[in-house]
Design a protein around this motif. Structure first.
Motif, PDB file in Angstrom:
ATOM      1  N   GLY A   1      55.452  43.889 -91.535  1.00  0.00           N
ATOM      2  CA  GLY A   1      56.022  42.731 -91.110  1.00  0.00           C
ATOM      3  C   GLY A   1      55.323  42.170 -89.979  1.00  0.00           C
ATOM      4  N   ARG A   2      53.943  42.457 -89.490  1.00  0.00           N
ATOM      5  CA  ARG A   2      53.435  41.902 -88.404  1.00  0.00           C
ATOM      6  C   ARG A   2      52.750  40.725 -88.880  1.00  0.00           C
ATOM      7  NH1 ARG A   2      51.370  47.269 -88.104  1.00  0.00           N
ATOM      8  NH2 ARG A   2      49.383  46.684 -88.961  1.00  0.00           N
ATOM      9  N   VAL A   3      52.721  40.497 -90.234  1.00  0.00           N
ATOM     10  CA  VAL A   3      52.492  39.036 -90.874  1.00  0.00           C
ATOM     11  C   VAL A   3      53.504  38.591 -91.800  1.00  0.00           C
ATOM     12  CG1 VAL A   3      50.101  39.281 -89.992  1.00  0.00           C
ATOM     13  CG2 VAL A   3      50.748  39.689 -92.640  1.00  0.00           C
ATOM     14  N   ASP A   4      53.941  37.425 -91.864  1.00  0.00           N
ATOM     15  CA  ASP A   4      54.900  36.994 -92.988  1.00  0.00           C
ATOM     16  C   ASP A   4      54.162  36.749 -94.291  1.00  0.00           C
ATOM     17  OD1 ASP A   4      57.104  36.974 -90.944  1.00  0.00           O
ATOM     18  OD2 ASP A   4      55.878  35.183 -90.053  1.00  0.00           O
ATOM     19  N   VAL A   5      52.931  36.158 -94.221  1.00  0.00           N
ATOM     20  CA  VAL A   5      52.381  36.105 -95.377  1.00  0.00           C
ATOM     21  C   VAL A   5      50.827  36.366 -95.186  1.00  0.00           C
ATOM     22  CG1 VAL A   5      51.646  34.051 -96.910  1.00  0.00           C
ATOM     23  CG2 VAL A   5      53.699  33.679 -95.518  1.00  0.00           C
ATOM     24  N   ALA A   6      50.261  36.905 -96.356  1.00  0.00           N
ATOM     25  CA  ALA A   6      48.860  37.239 -96.352  1.00  0.00           C
ATOM     26  C   ALA A   6      48.270  36.186 -97.503  1.00  0.00           C
ATOM     27  CB  ALA A   6      48.800  38.582 -96.886  1.00  0.00           C
ATOM     28  N   VAL A   7      46.793  35.842 -97.043  1.00  0.00           N
ATOM     29  CA  VAL A   7      45.942  35.040 -97.876  1.00  0.00           C
ATOM     30  C   VAL A   7      44.804  35.768 -98.023  1.00  0.00           C
ATOM     31  CG1 VAL A   7      44.688  32.919 -98.010  1.00  0.00           C
ATOM     32  CG2 VAL A   7      46.967  32.815 -97.127  1.00  0.00           C
ATOM     33  N   SER A   8      44.322  36.560 -99.259  1.00  0.00           N
ATOM     34  CA  SER A   8      43.503  37.144 -99.390  1.00  0.00           C
ATOM     35  C   SER A   8      42.650  37.155-100.631  1.00  0.00           C
ATOM     36  CB  SER A   8      43.887  38.701 -99.220  1.00  0.00           C
ATOM     37  OG  SER A   8      42.902  39.513 -99.165  1.00  0.00           O
ATOM     38  N   GLY A   9      41.628  37.610-101.118  1.00  0.00           N
ATOM     39  CA  GLY A   9      41.015  37.636-102.308  1.00  0.00           C
ATOM     40  C   GLY A   9      41.570  38.555-103.472  1.00  0.00           C
ATOM     41  N   VAL A  10      41.627  38.128-104.617  1.00  0.00           N
ATOM     42  CA  VAL A  10      42.189  38.757-105.639  1.00  0.00           C
ATOM     43  C   VAL A  10      41.717  40.111-105.778  1.00  0.00           C
ATOM     44  CG1 VAL A  10      42.487  38.842-108.459  1.00  0.00           C
ATOM     45  CG2 VAL A  10      42.768  36.502-107.268  1.00  0.00           C
TER      46      VAL A  10
ATOM     47  N   ARG B   1      58.758  24.922 -97.246  1.00  0.00           N
ATOM     48  CA  ARG B   1      59.681  24.201 -96.547  1.00  0.00           C
ATOM     49  C   ARG B   1      60.038  24.794 -95.222  1.00  0.00           C
ATOM     50  NH1 ARG B   1      62.427  24.149-101.806  1.00  0.00           N
ATOM     51  NH2 ARG B   1      63.352  26.128-101.017  1.00  0.00           N
ATOM     52  N   ALA B   2      59.984  26.133 -95.099  1.00  0.00           N
ATOM     53  CA  ALA B   2      60.082  26.945 -93.800  1.00  0.00           C
ATOM     54  C   ALA B   2      58.864  26.794 -92.808  1.00  0.00           C
ATOM     55  CB  ALA B   2      60.299  28.235 -94.036  1.00  0.00           C
ATOM     56  N   TRP B   3      57.647  26.583 -93.340  1.00  0.00           N
ATOM     57  CA  TRP B   3      56.538  26.293 -92.470  1.00  0.00           C
ATOM     58  C   TRP B   3      56.514  25.103 -91.880  1.00  0.00           C
ATOM     59  CZ3 TRP B   3      50.893  27.171 -95.011  1.00  0.00           C
ATOM     60  CH2 TRP B   3      50.011  27.489 -94.043  1.00  0.00           C
ATOM     61  N   ARG B   4      56.925  23.997 -92.873  1.00  0.00           N
ATOM     62  CA  ARG B   4      57.013  22.593 -92.175  1.00  0.00           C
ATOM     63  C   ARG B   4      57.931  22.721 -91.139  1.00  0.00           C
ATOM     64  NH1 ARG B   4      56.962  19.457 -98.007  1.00  0.00           N
ATOM     65  NH2 ARG B   4      54.672  19.438 -98.513  1.00  0.00           N
ATOM     66  N   GLU B   5      59.163  23.172 -91.517  1.00  0.00           N
ATOM     67  CA  GLU B   5      60.360  23.259 -90.379  1.00  0.00           C
ATOM     68  C   GLU B   5      59.960  23.808 -89.029  1.00  0.00           C
ATOM     69  OE1 GLU B   5      63.718  24.781 -92.111  1.00  0.00           O
ATOM     70  OE2 GLU B   5      64.003  23.278 -93.546  1.00  0.00           O
ATOM     71  N   ASP B   6      59.042  24.746 -89.094  1.00  0.00           N
ATOM     72  CA  ASP B   6      58.619  25.575 -87.881  1.00  0.00           C
ATOM     73  C   ASP B   6      57.459  26.226 -88.071  1.00  0.00           C
ATOM     74  OD1 ASP B   6      58.454  26.505 -85.250  1.00  0.00           O
ATOM     75  OD2 ASP B   6      60.455  27.735 -85.693  1.00  0.00           O
TER      76      ASP B   6
ATOM     77  N   SER C   1      60.607  39.738 -98.946  1.00  0.00           N
ATOM     78  CA  SER C   1      60.721  38.394 -98.628  1.00  0.00           C
ATOM     79  C   SER C   1      61.845  37.438 -98.928  1.00  0.00           C
ATOM     80  CB  SER C   1      59.359  37.549 -98.584  1.00  0.00           C
ATOM     81  OG  SER C   1      59.324  36.439 -98.268  1.00  0.00           O
ATOM     82  N   GLU C   2      62.264  36.633 -98.288  1.00  0.00           N
ATOM     83  CA  GLU C   2      62.946  35.817 -98.899  1.00  0.00           C
ATOM     84  C   GLU C   2      62.533  34.489 -99.631  1.00  0.00           C
ATOM     85  OE1 GLU C   2      64.566  32.733 -95.825  1.00  0.00           O
ATOM     86  OE2 GLU C   2      63.212  33.859 -94.252  1.00  0.00           O
ATOM     87  N   HIS C   3      61.126  34.440 -99.468  1.00  0.00           N
ATOM     88  CA  HIS C   3      60.512  33.549-100.357  1.00  0.00           C
ATOM     89  C   HIS C   3      60.134  34.065-101.569  1.00  0.00           C
ATOM     90  CE1 HIS C   3      60.524  31.247 -96.314  1.00  0.00           C
ATOM     91  NE2 HIS C   3      59.848  32.094 -95.895  1.00  0.00           N
ATOM     92  N   ARG C   4      60.565  33.393-102.501  1.00  0.00           N
ATOM     93  CA  ARG C   4      60.660  33.829-103.918  1.00  0.00           C
ATOM     94  C   ARG C   4      59.552  32.941-104.656  1.00  0.00           C
ATOM     95  NH1 ARG C   4      63.469  38.058-105.004  1.00  0.00           N
ATOM     96  NH2 ARG C   4      62.691  38.004-107.167  1.00  0.00           N
ATOM     97  N   GLY C   5      59.328  31.818-104.195  1.00  0.00           N
ATOM     98  CA  GLY C   5      58.565  30.881-104.675  1.00  0.00           C
ATOM     99  C   GLY C   5      57.819  30.165-103.390  1.00  0.00           C
TER     100      GLY C   5
ATOM    101  N   VAL D   1      53.446  43.992-103.980  1.00  0.00           N
ATOM    102  CA  VAL D   1      53.704  42.629-103.112  1.00  0.00           C
ATOM    103  C   VAL D   1      54.079  41.566-104.216  1.00  0.00           C
ATOM    104  CG1 VAL D   1      51.924  43.132-101.601  1.00  0.00           C
ATOM    105  CG2 VAL D   1      51.320  42.107-103.617  1.00  0.00           C
ATOM    106  N   ARG D   2      54.431  40.379-103.770  1.00  0.00           N
ATOM    107  CA  ARG D   2      55.061  39.247-104.417  1.00  0.00           C
ATOM    108  C   ARG D   2      53.952  38.190-104.341  1.00  0.00           C
ATOM    109  NH1 ARG D   2      60.288  37.228-102.545  1.00  0.00           N
ATOM    110  NH2 ARG D   2      60.864  39.002-103.804  1.00  0.00           N
ATOM    111  N   VAL D   3      53.235  37.540-105.461  1.00  0.00           N
ATOM    112  CA  VAL D   3      52.377  36.734-105.336  1.00  0.00           C
ATOM    113  C   VAL D   3      53.068  35.191-105.721  1.00  0.00           C
ATOM    114  CG1 VAL D   3      50.127  35.716-106.077  1.00  0.00           C
ATOM    115  CG2 VAL D   3      50.693  37.955-106.291  1.00  0.00           C
ATOM    116  N   LEU D   4      52.951  34.410-104.751  1.00  0.00           N
ATOM    117  CA  LEU D   4      53.647  33.113-104.481  1.00  0.00           C
ATOM    118  C   LEU D   4      52.603  31.931-105.467  1.00  0.00           C
ATOM    119  CD1 LEU D   4      55.143  32.836-101.185  1.00  0.00           C
ATOM    120  CD2 LEU D   4      56.088  33.796-103.318  1.00  0.00           C
ATOM    121  N   ALA D   5      51.359  32.307-105.211  1.00  0.00           N
ATOM    122  CA  ALA D   5      50.358  31.452-105.787  1.00  0.00           C
ATOM    123  C   ALA D   5      49.029  31.895-105.887  1.00  0.00           C
ATOM    124  CB  ALA D   5      50.368  30.092-105.151  1.00  0.00           C
ATOM    125  N   VAL D   6      48.172  31.176-106.954  1.00  0.00           N
ATOM    126  CA  VAL D   6      46.654  31.777-106.768  1.00  0.00           C
ATOM    127  C   VAL D   6      46.190  30.275-106.492  1.00  0.00           C
ATOM    128  CG1 VAL D   6      46.842  33.508-108.170  1.00  0.00           C
ATOM    129  CG2 VAL D   6      46.482  31.245-109.190  1.00  0.00           C
TER     130      VAL D   6
END
Length: 296
Positions: free
Chosen positions: A166-175, A109-114, A99-103, A187-192
């Motif tokens: 690639g069917r979803v761009d982001v996943a929100v799920s349990g640890v 920013r991308a979510w707010r824009e569109d 993903s281009e999103h490293r943080g 996977v890359r974790v952006l935040a908990v």
């Protein structure tokens, strides 16, 4: 009883409890069975139907609370016997390693824009922890929750497959459902989403990333209605002995769980508060009871 499929968070937690009960000599050969349907609603109805059965515990959490408000089921939480809340567990915000999103700031920013350009996947239906965490996160970063494109999958496995393909761009799920992939660097974790960082997960909390939000799922046990005070006390005692054991403390640490032990009537009051909170959150999202709003 586990009110969803094998391999999910409830199932893994229940099977961990069973192992600890045997290791510590608290009970012999506890039986675990899965009863799927209605995001936990079928299991809740079965528990209510088992009135007077002092040998049944149902594993539950925030997802079952949500199912009461979003599914047409013939059962409610005020019909069961609260036994104990065991633990809380934060959600993780995941992207592919490519993903281009490293943080998190880049994603926001991308979510707010569109808002329509970002598809967020979760392993729970409307009213469940992944759904609520996604929409609360959107609200916290000043995105209209009604514009969120949320796709629901049947648990962590299908959700991760959707993320990888690639069917979803982001996943929100349990640890718990993602800890092995996280530790393997798949996977890359952006935040908990919890108050504190998760040991072994190299990612900031939402607060540390500048988002004013804390969110955690939880899990615990309820029993059928119609138990005597002595039967209820016996179940609370069994779960308390399990919780106080060294084996359980090791399991909590290994799975990234936070201890949130609460028993009996205090747990019952918590259930009432959670039910009211979920009802209010769903109303804020414009969802009526019985409605499954999942954006394509």
């Amino acid at each position: 009883m586990v009110p969803n499929a094998a391999g999910g968070g409830y199932d893994t937690t229940a099977r961990t409890v069973a192992v600890v009960l045997e290791q510590e000599g608290i009970t012999e050969r506890p039986e675990i069975f899965n009863l799927e349907g209605g995001s936990g609603g079928v299991g809740l109805a079965r528990t209510v139907h088992e009135r007077g059965n002092p040998d049944l515990l149902m594993m539950m959490g925030l997802g079952v609370v949500g199912s009461v408000h979003t599914n047409d089921i013939a059962a409610d939480l005020d019909q069961v016997t609260p036994v104990a809340r065991l633990l809380s567990e934060p959600e993780v915000v995941l992207v592919r390693t490519t993903s281009e999103h490293r943080g998190l700031r880049s994603l926001v920013r991308a979510w707010r824009e569109d808002p329509g350009s970002i598809v967020v996947g979760g392993g729970s239906l409307a009213g469940g922890p992944d759904h609520l965490a996604t929409h609360l996160l959107a609200q916290a970063v000043r995105i209209d929750p009604r514009k969120v494109r949320y796709r629901q999958y049947d648990g962590g496995g299908p959700l991760l497959a959707a993320l990888f393909t690639g069917r979803v761009d982001v996943a929100v799920s349990g640890v718990l459902e993602n800890i092995e992939q996280v530790r393997a660097g798949a996977v890359r974790v952006l935040a908990v989403t919890g108050e504190h960082r998760v040991p072994g997960v190299e990612a900031p909390t939402l607060q540390e990333a500048g988002v004013p939000l804390e969110f955690a799922n939880w899990r615990g046990f309820v029993a059928p209605p119609g138990l005597t005070p002595r039967e209820r006390a016996r179940l609370v005692s069994i779960v308390t002995r399990m919780h106080d054991s060294p084996s359980w403390r090791e399991a909590e640490q290994a799975n990234g769980w936070t201890d949130a032990f609460l028993t009996g009537h205090a747990f019952g009051s918590f259930l009432d508060e959670e039910s009211a909170r979920v009802r209010e959150l769903l109303a804020r999202l414009g969802m009526e009871p019985g409605e499954q709003q999942v954006t394509p």
